[in-house]
Motif scaffolding. Sequence first.
Motif, mmCIF file in Angstrom:
data_model
loop_
_atom_site.group_PDB
_atom_site.id
_atom_site.type_symbol
_atom_site.label_atom_id
_atom_site.label_comp_id
_atom_site.label_asym_id
_atom_site.label_seq_id
_atom_site.Cartn_x
_atom_site.Cartn_y
_atom_site.Cartn_z
ATOM 1 N N GLN A 92 15.152 -20.465 -25.244
ATOM 2 C CA GLN A 92 14.498 -19.859 -23.784
ATOM 3 C C GLN A 92 13.764 -18.252 -23.639
ATOM 4 O O GLN A 92 15.211 -17.549 -23.592
ATOM 5 C CB GLN A 92 13.892 -20.540 -22.466
ATOM 6 N N SER A 93 12.615 -17.049 -23.779
ATOM 7 C CA SER A 93 13.270 -16.221 -23.549
ATOM 8 C C SER A 93 13.333 -16.151 -22.052
ATOM 9 O O SER A 93 13.526 -14.897 -21.342
ATOM 10 C CB SER A 93 11.551 -15.993 -23.567
ATOM 11 N N ASP A 94 12.731 -17.227 -21.105
ATOM 12 C CA ASP A 94 13.139 -17.147 -19.689
ATOM 13 C C ASP A 94 14.961 -17.426 -19.750
ATOM 14 O O ASP A 94 15.119 -19.565 -19.791
ATOM 15 C CB ASP A 94 12.342 -18.106 -18.891
ATOM 16 N N GLU A 126 14.225 -12.774 -34.753
ATOM 17 C CA GLU A 126 13.286 -12.727 -33.042
ATOM 18 C C GLU A 126 14.163 -13.309 -32.188
ATOM 19 O O GLU A 126 14.459 -12.787 -31.488
ATOM 20 C CB GLU A 126 12.075 -13.171 -33.823
ATOM 21 N N ILE A 127 14.023 -14.930 -32.826
ATOM 22 C CA ILE A 127 14.635 -16.022 -32.013
ATOM 23 C C ILE A 127 15.988 -15.612 -32.064
ATOM 24 O O ILE A 127 16.420 -15.623 -30.345
ATOM 25 C CB ILE A 127 15.080 -17.423 -32.522
ATOM 26 N N GLU A 129 17.583 -12.761 -32.026
ATOM 27 C CA GLU A 129 17.530 -11.419 -30.937
ATOM 28 C C GLU A 129 17.272 -11.822 -29.446
ATOM 29 O O GLU A 129 17.997 -11.005 -28.519
ATOM 30 C CB GLU A 129 16.720 -10.236 -31.484
ATOM 31 N N ASP A 130 16.605 -12.964 -29.257
ATOM 32 C CA ASP A 130 16.438 -13.232 -28.198
ATOM 33 C C ASP A 130 17.228 -14.162 -27.181
ATOM 34 O O ASP A 130 17.814 -14.018 -26.495
ATOM 35 C CB ASP A 130 15.120 -13.683 -28.040
ATOM 36 N N SER A 131 18.127 -14.297 -27.896
ATOM 37 C CA SER A 131 19.071 -15.156 -28.052
ATOM 38 C C SER A 131 20.205 -14.579 -27.444
ATOM 39 O O SER A 131 20.946 -14.727 -25.795
ATOM 40 C CB SER A 131 18.913 -16.526 -28.926
ATOM 41 N N ARG A 133 19.906 -11.259 -26.601
ATOM 42 C CA ARG A 133 19.871 -9.598 -25.521
ATOM 43 C C ARG A 133 20.636 -9.769 -24.353
ATOM 44 O O ARG A 133 21.150 -10.814 -24.686
ATOM 45 C CB ARG A 133 18.582 -9.507 -26.074
ATOM 46 N N GLY A 136 19.967 -12.949 -22.133
ATOM 47 C CA GLY A 136 19.389 -13.932 -22.554
ATOM 48 C C GLY A 136 20.213 -15.257 -22.237
ATOM 49 O O GLY A 136 21.302 -15.714 -21.634
ATOM 50 N N CYS A 137 19.346 -16.235 -23.445
ATOM 51 C CA CYS A 137 20.441 -17.898 -23.192
ATOM 52 C C CYS A 137 22.169 -17.192 -23.879
ATOM 53 O O CYS A 137 22.604 -18.867 -23.429
ATOM 54 C CB CYS A 137 19.789 -18.441 -24.638
#
Length: 241
Positions: A92-94, A126-127, A129-131, A133, A136-137
Amino acid sequence: MQYRRFGRTELQMPVFSCGGMRYQFKWQDVPQSEIPDHNQENLEATIRRSLEVGINHIETARGYGTSEMQLGHILPTFERDKLIVQTKVGPQSDAQEFQREFEKSLGYFRLDLVDFLSIHGINTLEILEDSIRPGGCMDVARKLQEQGKVRFLGFSTHGPTDVIVKTIETNQFDYVNLHWYYINQVNWAAIAAAKRHDMGVFIISPSDKGGMLYAPPQKLVELCQPLSPMVFNDLFCLSHS
């Protein structure tokens, strides 16, 4: 049942797992009262038989609808240290939403902790990096680990091999769920990378995604004789330590 060391977790994992994707009632959450008795009885019989033959790794996901809720009526009846329970929560981005989804999973299980928590579907850079960061998750997952709600952290993937290898090379995960079987051996480089990092390797759905081997065409049956296609594929996978 045979068991193997599951990488750096040091857990002895059965070579077969009891995956919870297909024997749930619905792909969406529904009230327990809507689950037919016969469906719940079938699920519980499946778990009991699994444990009787030594398959103590029960694997499911938040995205598998009523699976966690239904498992929550049977798993707490066994000695907790005899079970290896795994669930997966989508990235999740959030990150707080990721935590809320995990807490929902734990509540459905009626357990104090899960042995394995996977980020469910690191399929693109992208997923990834978002996870990983800051904030992040993975930061949330580590806090859950510190709180004693999770023992080990991993990821599942349907992505291309280069994405899987880059995720492994971050060295932030204890294990990986990926595809690899006779008809699809392209992820061997990812398995080799996981071995270098002493990660556990879990093969996703070798009998279903590996060719619907529970309902094989006659030509495949003939080619695999005297083995069944499912046994042939299982032995192929198990012959690679």
